[in-house]
Enzyme design. Structure first.
Site, PDB file in Angstrom:
ATOM      1  N   GLN A  44       0.810  -1.221   0.000  1.00  0.00           N
ATOM      2  CA  GLN A  44       0.000   0.000   0.000  1.00  0.00           C
ATOM      3  C   GLN A  44       0.841   1.268   0.000  1.00  0.00           C
ATOM      4  O   GLN A  44       0.349   2.343  -0.359  1.00  0.00           O
ATOM      5  CB  GLN A  44      -0.926   0.007   1.224  1.00  0.00           C
ATOM      6  CG  GLN A  44      -2.045  -1.002   1.175  1.00  0.00           C
ATOM      7  CD  GLN A  44      -3.093  -0.671   0.139  1.00  0.00           C
ATOM      8  OE1 GLN A  44      -3.243   0.470  -0.289  1.00  0.00           O
ATOM      9  NE2 GLN A  44      -3.829  -1.673  -0.301  1.00  0.00           N
ATOM     10  N   HIS A  66       0.554  -2.531  -9.372  1.00  0.00           N
ATOM     11  CA  HIS A  66      -0.822  -2.113  -9.671  1.00  0.00           C
ATOM     12  C   HIS A  66      -1.320  -1.068  -8.678  1.00  0.00           C
ATOM     13  O   HIS A  66      -2.309  -0.380  -8.942  1.00  0.00           O
ATOM     14  CB  HIS A  66      -1.763  -3.331  -9.701  1.00  0.00           C
ATOM     15  CG  HIS A  66      -2.004  -3.964  -8.373  1.00  0.00           C
ATOM     16  ND1 HIS A  66      -1.182  -4.931  -7.845  1.00  0.00           N
ATOM     17  CD2 HIS A  66      -2.977  -3.776  -7.458  1.00  0.00           C
ATOM     18  CE1 HIS A  66      -1.640  -5.319  -6.669  1.00  0.00           C
ATOM     19  NE2 HIS A  66      -2.729  -4.635  -6.408  1.00  0.00           N
ATOM     20  N   THR A 102      10.152 -18.499 -17.073  1.00  0.00           N
ATOM     21  CA  THR A 102      10.534 -17.346 -17.885  1.00  0.00           C
ATOM     22  C   THR A 102       9.972 -16.061 -17.291  1.00  0.00           C
ATOM     23  O   THR A 102       8.779 -15.968 -16.998  1.00  0.00           O
ATOM     24  CB  THR A 102      10.017 -17.511 -19.326  1.00  0.00           C
ATOM     25  OG1 THR A 102      10.531 -18.731 -19.860  1.00  0.00           O
ATOM     26  CG2 THR A 102      10.438 -16.346 -20.199  1.00  0.00           C
ATOM     27  N   CYS A 190      -9.095  -8.260  -0.644  1.00  0.00           N
ATOM     28  CA  CYS A 190      -8.908  -9.702  -0.459  1.00  0.00           C
ATOM     29  C   CYS A 190     -10.103 -10.345   0.232  1.00  0.00           C
ATOM     30  O   CYS A 190     -10.226 -11.568   0.250  1.00  0.00           O
ATOM     31  CB  CYS A 190      -7.631  -9.971   0.345  1.00  0.00           C
ATOM     32  SG  CYS A 190      -7.555  -9.109   1.911  1.00  0.00           S
TER      33      CYS A 190
END
Length: 261
Positions: A44, A66, A102, A190
């Protein structure tokens, strides 16, 4: 009999529901003195406020782009030089042998660019968002005089407002606000979809009435004063309807109580 020393301590730098900042540096110093590794969840905070990894005395620190307008699907972990991690998965030499597979280079570059942009004017943006957050809370208090701002007495992030509309139900209010085009939440992402009261607010010792009416609002880098004013205008109508419904419910309960007596 004394409890054994913990093998790991995990702390959140900034709370995800109230925005309250925790005294992680002080606690990290205590962990360091006892040779207990500290992991800091700074998801946060990174990109919102200046974060000094070494000053927190942490062994590791996690963040996610994000939260500062970067790509989803990737996160970052800082690891102190004197702390070694053991891989949970094996089978490749990627990421210094710590995690096989990867690397998603577009997401890595997106993280890097987003973080660079977020840090470029982080202090001025934080001040601007704090002023907008205060504007939102003031407008809401003018619409709902009994409004309570959870965590207002603590140092907190500038873009999070957790407020309690005393006398209203957070679930029905969030639905009405969503229909009015206003995004809010009754708790953490969440716990999306859960009707249970916020464990964070309960842990703060808030009374049931405050918890029952609490909603979380957050601002972004592109939020403007006009956005705040438009949100307040829409919320005024929603709150009037909610207050009217609450009064009708109270009158109905009184009549029912009287009849049953």
């Amino acid at each position: 009999q004394p409890l054994p020393a913990p093998s790991l301590v995990c702390l959140m730098l900034a709370n995800h529901e109230t925005g309250v900042l925790q005294p992680v540096a002080e606690l990290g110093l205590s962990c360091h003195a006892e040779n207990i590794p500290l992991h800091v969840d700074a998801v946060q905070a990174v990109g919102k406020i200046p974060v000094n990894f070494s000053a927190l005395h942490a062994a590791t620190l996690s963040f996610a782009p994000h939260k500062f307008h970067g790509p989803r699907g990737i996160g970052g972990l800082l690891v102190r030089d004197d702390h070694e991690l053991s891989p949970q998965l094996r089978g490749g030499f990627q990421e210094a042998g710590l995690r096989p597979g990867t690397e998603p280079l577009p997401l890595v570059i997106g993280l890097q660019v987003a973080l660079r942009i977020a840090l470029r004017d982080i202090e001025s943006r934080s001040r601007r968002l704090a002023a907008l957050r205060d504007r939102l809370e003031q407008r809401l208090r003018s619409l709902w005089p009994s409004l309570a701002v959870n965590g207002s007495t603590a140092h907190r992030l500038s873009h999070v407002a957790n407020v309690a509309f005393l006398g209203l139900d957070r679930r029905s209010l969030s639905v009405a606000l969503d229909l009015a085009g206003i995004a809010c939440s009754t708790g953490a992402a969440c716990a999306s979809g859960s009707s249970e009261p916020s464990p964070v607010l309960l842990a703060m010792g808030l009374d049931d009435r405050t918890v029952a009416g609490s909603l979380r609002f957050s601002l972004g880098a592109t939020t403007t004063a006009d956005d705040i004013d438009e949100a307040a205008r829409r919320m005024e109508q929603v709150l009037r309807q909610a207050e009217s419904a609450a009064r009708r419910h109270a009158r109905g309960s009184s009549v029912t109580t009287g009849l049953s007596g």
